[in-house]
Design an enzyme around this catalytic site. Structure first.
Site, PDB file in Angstrom:
ATOM      1  N   SER A  16     -37.915  14.579 -52.574  1.00 34.88           N
ATOM      2  CA  SER A  16     -36.758  14.572 -53.464  1.00 34.88           C
ATOM      3  C   SER A  16     -36.518  15.993 -53.930  1.00 34.88           C
ATOM      4  CB  SER A  16     -37.031  13.677 -54.675  1.00 34.88           C
ATOM      5  OG  SER A  16     -36.101  13.912 -55.717  1.00 34.88           O
ATOM      6  N   TYR A  39     -43.401  12.668 -61.734  1.00 35.19           N
ATOM      7  CA  TYR A  39     -42.523  12.359 -60.605  1.00 35.19           C
ATOM      8  C   TYR A  39     -42.363  13.578 -59.701  1.00 35.19           C
ATOM      9  CZ  TYR A  39     -38.156  11.483 -58.080  1.00 35.19           C
ATOM     10  OH  TYR A  39     -37.194  11.359 -57.109  1.00 35.19           O
TER      11      TYR A  39
END
Length: 322
Positions: free
Chosen positions: A159, A185
């Protein structure tokens, strides 16, 4: 690594859909596995691969819910898998190998985003456990099937969130530093990018190539737990709460988000490449401050190897090349 981390100018772009990438691709007889393949990006990836003729398997924590979500898509097998549970990963891999001795495409798609602190049964921080470590274990266990395919590809969902944080190899589980859900994350997504680097180094001599992917900013069921102010900070929603779609600004539909995954899994342009981070159906450039591109620390081969060695020690699993 910087030498191969160069855009190819593929002719695709931010608005390209997975179906457009898959058009004309013949995967007849090829075997594909997509983790988290019953919703969002995973579902669209599984759909595109299946439309191209692949034999598609998907995993999900709850197979009953997954089968309901996949209703109407023919020929997709559903398997139970909890990536945070090492016993579940081992049981799935054993059962899968008994049924499918070869695996042409492995898409490590399942993941979580910005959740409050939780740990798996071994004490590993949740994002690291599910987004990265469970996938590391799964890949190591399925390695014989990837080799048996002759030429296979592993596509790992990273990501743009990797830009939030490098991997803290000294405190991977937030045992000493304060927990931050976005740092957790981001660290897990950097780990996935590094995973592609180290996995490709091990596999390229055997026909196994690995890629990491930024799909775009997509509002899927997996991030519905975020607050409205958090969504507003990203400019992700319309006033009525529906997702804002603007591919040029990285805000995509699930079909557009899955396009880069399908491209990495199938494109002939990547036949002699691997270990690269991709976005918008192309190899991304290396950037230090641009919101697009990949950060140098996320493709550093020495950091990738350090993470690999730590992962092997944590799991007791390794891929040994001779």
């Amino acid at each position: 690594m910087r030498g191969v981390q160069q855009p190819l100018l593929t002719g695709f772009g931010a608005a390209t859909s997975a179906a457009e990438v898959a058009r004309g691709v013949d995967l007849t007889g090829r075997v594909a596995l997509v983790t988290g393949g019953s919703s969002g990006l995973g579902l669209e990836t599984a759909r595109a691969l299946g439309m191209s003729g692949a034999i598609v398997h998907v995993t999900a924590p709850d197979p009953l819910d997954a089968r309901a979500a996949l209703n109407g898509i023919d020929g997709i097998a559903v398997w139970p898998l909890d990536l945070a549970d090492q016993a579940s990963v081992k049981a799935f891999a054993r059962a899968f190998l008994e049924r499918q001795p070869r695996l042409d495409i492995l898409v490590l798609n399942a993941g979580i985003m910005a959740q409050p602190l939780f740990r798996d049964k071994r004490g590993r921080e949740g994002h690291f456990s599910i987004n990265y470590l469970g996938h590391y274990e799964l890949t190591a266990l399925l390695w014989p099937a990837l080799l048996a395919a002759g030429k296979s590809r592993v596509v790992i969902l990273s990501s743009r969130g990797h830009q939030i944080s490098d991997v803290d190899l000294e405190d991977i589980d937030f045992a000493r530093r304060p927990y931050d859900k976005w740092m957790a994350y981001g660290q897990s997504k950097t780990a996935n990018t590094l995973f592609a680097v180290s996995l490709d180094r091990r596999g390229r001599g055997y026909g196994v190539r690995a890629f990491s992917v930024h799909p775009g900013m997509i509002v899927t069921p997996g991030i519905r737990h975020l607050s409205r102010p958090e969504f507003d900070a990203f400019g992700a929603l319309e006033p009525d709460g529906t997702p804002l779609i603007d591919p040029a600004a990285d805000k995509k539909t699930p079909q557009q988000g899955a396009a880069t995954t399908v491209w990495c899994a199938t494109s002939p342009a990547l036949s002699s490449l691997g270990g690269v981070y991709c976005e918008n159906c192309d190899i991304a450039s290396v950037q230090t401050d641009n919101p697009f591109g990949v950060r140098p620390y996320a493709i550093d081969p020495e950091r990738a190897e350090s993470l690999w060695q730590m992962s092997a020690a944590l799991t007791g699993l390794d891929i040994v090349i001779t």
